[in-house]
Scaffold this active site. Sequence first.
Site, mmCIF file in Angstrom:
data_model
loop_
_atom_site.group_PDB
_atom_site.id
_atom_site.type_symbol
_atom_site.label_atom_id
_atom_site.label_comp_id
_atom_site.label_asym_id
_atom_site.label_seq_id
_atom_site.Cartn_x
_atom_site.Cartn_y
_atom_site.Cartn_z
ATOM 1 N N HIS A 133 0.878 -1.167 0.000
ATOM 2 C CA HIS A 133 0.000 0.000 0.000
ATOM 3 C C HIS A 133 0.922 1.226 0.000
ATOM 4 O O HIS A 133 2.027 1.186 0.558
ATOM 5 C CB HIS A 133 -0.836 -0.051 1.284
ATOM 6 C CG HIS A 133 -1.902 0.977 1.416
ATOM 7 N ND1 HIS A 133 -1.635 2.287 1.740
ATOM 8 C CD2 HIS A 133 -3.245 0.898 1.305
ATOM 9 C CE1 HIS A 133 -2.780 2.960 1.805
ATOM 10 N NE2 HIS A 133 -3.773 2.135 1.551
ATOM 11 N N GLN A 213 -4.171 -4.953 7.259
ATOM 12 C CA GLN A 213 -5.178 -5.903 6.769
ATOM 13 C C GLN A 213 -5.061 -7.258 7.457
ATOM 14 O O GLN A 213 -5.794 -8.188 7.097
ATOM 15 C CB GLN A 213 -5.061 -6.089 5.245
ATOM 16 C CG GLN A 213 -5.321 -4.848 4.429
ATOM 17 C CD GLN A 213 -6.778 -4.368 4.489
ATOM 18 O OE1 GLN A 213 -7.675 -5.068 4.955
ATOM 19 N NE2 GLN A 213 -7.013 -3.146 4.034
ATOM 20 N N LYS A 236 -10.138 -0.026 10.729
ATOM 21 C CA LYS A 236 -10.291 -1.247 9.923
ATOM 22 C C LYS A 236 -10.592 -2.450 10.817
ATOM 23 O O LYS A 236 -10.907 -3.529 10.326
ATOM 24 C CB LYS A 236 -9.018 -1.505 9.117
ATOM 25 C CG LYS A 236 -8.788 -0.451 8.036
ATOM 26 C CD LYS A 236 -7.657 -0.858 7.145
ATOM 27 C CE LYS A 236 -7.068 0.299 6.376
ATOM 28 N NZ LYS A 236 -7.882 0.745 5.249
HETATM 29 N N1 PLP Z 1 -1.748 -0.538 4.670
HETATM 30 C C1 PLP Z 1 -2.698 -1.294 4.111
HETATM 31 C C2 PLP Z 1 -2.361 -2.686 3.674
HETATM 32 C C3 PLP Z 1 -3.983 -0.780 3.936
HETATM 33 O O1 PLP Z 1 -4.926 -1.546 3.381
HETATM 34 C C4 PLP Z 1 -4.244 0.544 4.340
HETATM 35 C C5 PLP Z 1 -5.572 1.150 4.101
HETATM 36 O O2 PLP Z 1 -6.289 0.775 3.214
HETATM 37 C C6 PLP Z 1 -3.227 1.285 4.941
HETATM 38 C C7 PLP Z 1 -1.984 0.706 5.090
HETATM 39 C C8 PLP Z 1 -3.455 2.672 5.417
HETATM 40 O O3 PLP Z 1 -4.371 2.680 6.457
HETATM 41 P P1 PLP Z 1 -4.895 4.053 7.058
HETATM 42 O O4 PLP Z 1 -5.537 4.785 5.924
HETATM 43 O O5 PLP Z 1 -5.862 3.650 8.106
HETATM 44 O O6 PLP Z 1 -3.716 4.760 7.583
#
Ligand code: PLP
Length: 424
Positions: A133, A213, A236
């Site tokens: 991500h 995740q 999440k």
């Molecule tokens: N890492 C992964 C694998 C994610 O799926 C996400 C969000 O979709 C994030 C990091 C970032 O999360 P946040 O937006 O809650 O900081």
Amino acid sequence: MLPSNVRDDFPLLARTVRNGKPLVYLDSGATAQKPRVVLDAEREFNERHNGAVARGAHLLAEEATGLFEDARAVVADFVGADAGEIVWSQNATSALNIVAAAIGNATAGVGGAEGARFRIGPGDEICVTEAEHHANLVPWQQLAVRTGATLRWIPVDDEGRLDLDHLDTVVTERTKVLAFTHVSNITGVISPVSTLVERAKAVGALTVLDGCQSVPHLPVDVKQLDVDFMAFSGHKMLGPTGIGALYGRNDLLDALPPATFGGGAVKTVTMEDTSWQEAPMRHEPGTQPVAQAVGMAAAAHYLAQIGMDQVEEHERALAAVLREGVSQIPGVRLLGPVGDADSRDVIAIAAVSVDGVHPHDVGQVLDDRGIAARVGHHCGQPLHRRFGVTGSTRASAHVYTTVEEAQAFVDVLATVPEFFGVRA
Ligand code: PLP
């Protein structure tokens, strides 16, 4: 098995959308819905206990501080950590940025001799994977820019699994940090954590796990995984927005200089210099999201009561329905492993690309039937590029998702090629 009345715990799931259709919420990978216990915990805190944490001598300040620290202990316990090893953050993104920015600060000399062990520079390497991500790619990429270190990455194969043939050539004695996702938010593939950690340890690199995740969907124990840092988000895992956490090994958090600076994180301040508190306080400057921390602890408690083994089993069943279903639709391509839908290394995420149809259009057809799915690149442009597409339509599940809902996604998706007249 999950309790049969789980859905009753989530008030939002009772609403209808688009002319009275029942809501089919398949966007939990982006943000999950919240059970009543989480909503109540936050409201109760605000209605009865709100006060400044670690700053006041009055009763409300004392109660707020107690609840805030209790919340830390609950969230720590949920991932197998000690309370002192959890730093509150705004979300997983900010937790990952704390580590990267703190290493950057250490490199610039902040934190003096104890921070020196984190310094990196030209000739050193930071390693990530092609499956990250953006939250676990951009901070490292930019740290490389700031320090002169080189960014390298482990590629993925055609099914989106990390190509471990490259592990030993990418992660070498020059590697100072290996940052990788526990579960891909696009393919749902679970990374081979022990293999990666073993290699990182062999070359003396720090490991940073993106647990965004995994923590909401699988049993996660940081001590078993043996990682140095792990980031995850409250929203999440059925908790509030505005709160996340960084796990860090005690000795590392105590030596790492702060990423950002301000009150509450310091011991002594003169006009010329500052000394830091021990961890976790040194990493939490300024007023923290206290009610949200209490809400995140309520979410952790709720999930722990259900049992993460049960959550995982439930989601495995959904993964099979989603993945087997979509991989049989002509003209629809499942991004990630195909053909072994219930394999042990994939969670209940299905991102698909429909030949000749833009993901936004697919999302609209689903939405019209009451199905909420995610469209776009899901903050994973490099992985989409690897698959040769610019975006996809993603279904993702949580405890409240039913087999019927997963099937509804498959059934509506099956109508999309014909709807747009692109069926061969
Ligand atoms: N890492 C992964 C694998 C994610 O799926 C996400 C969000 O979709 C994030 C990091 C970032 O999360 P946040 O937006 O809650 O900081």
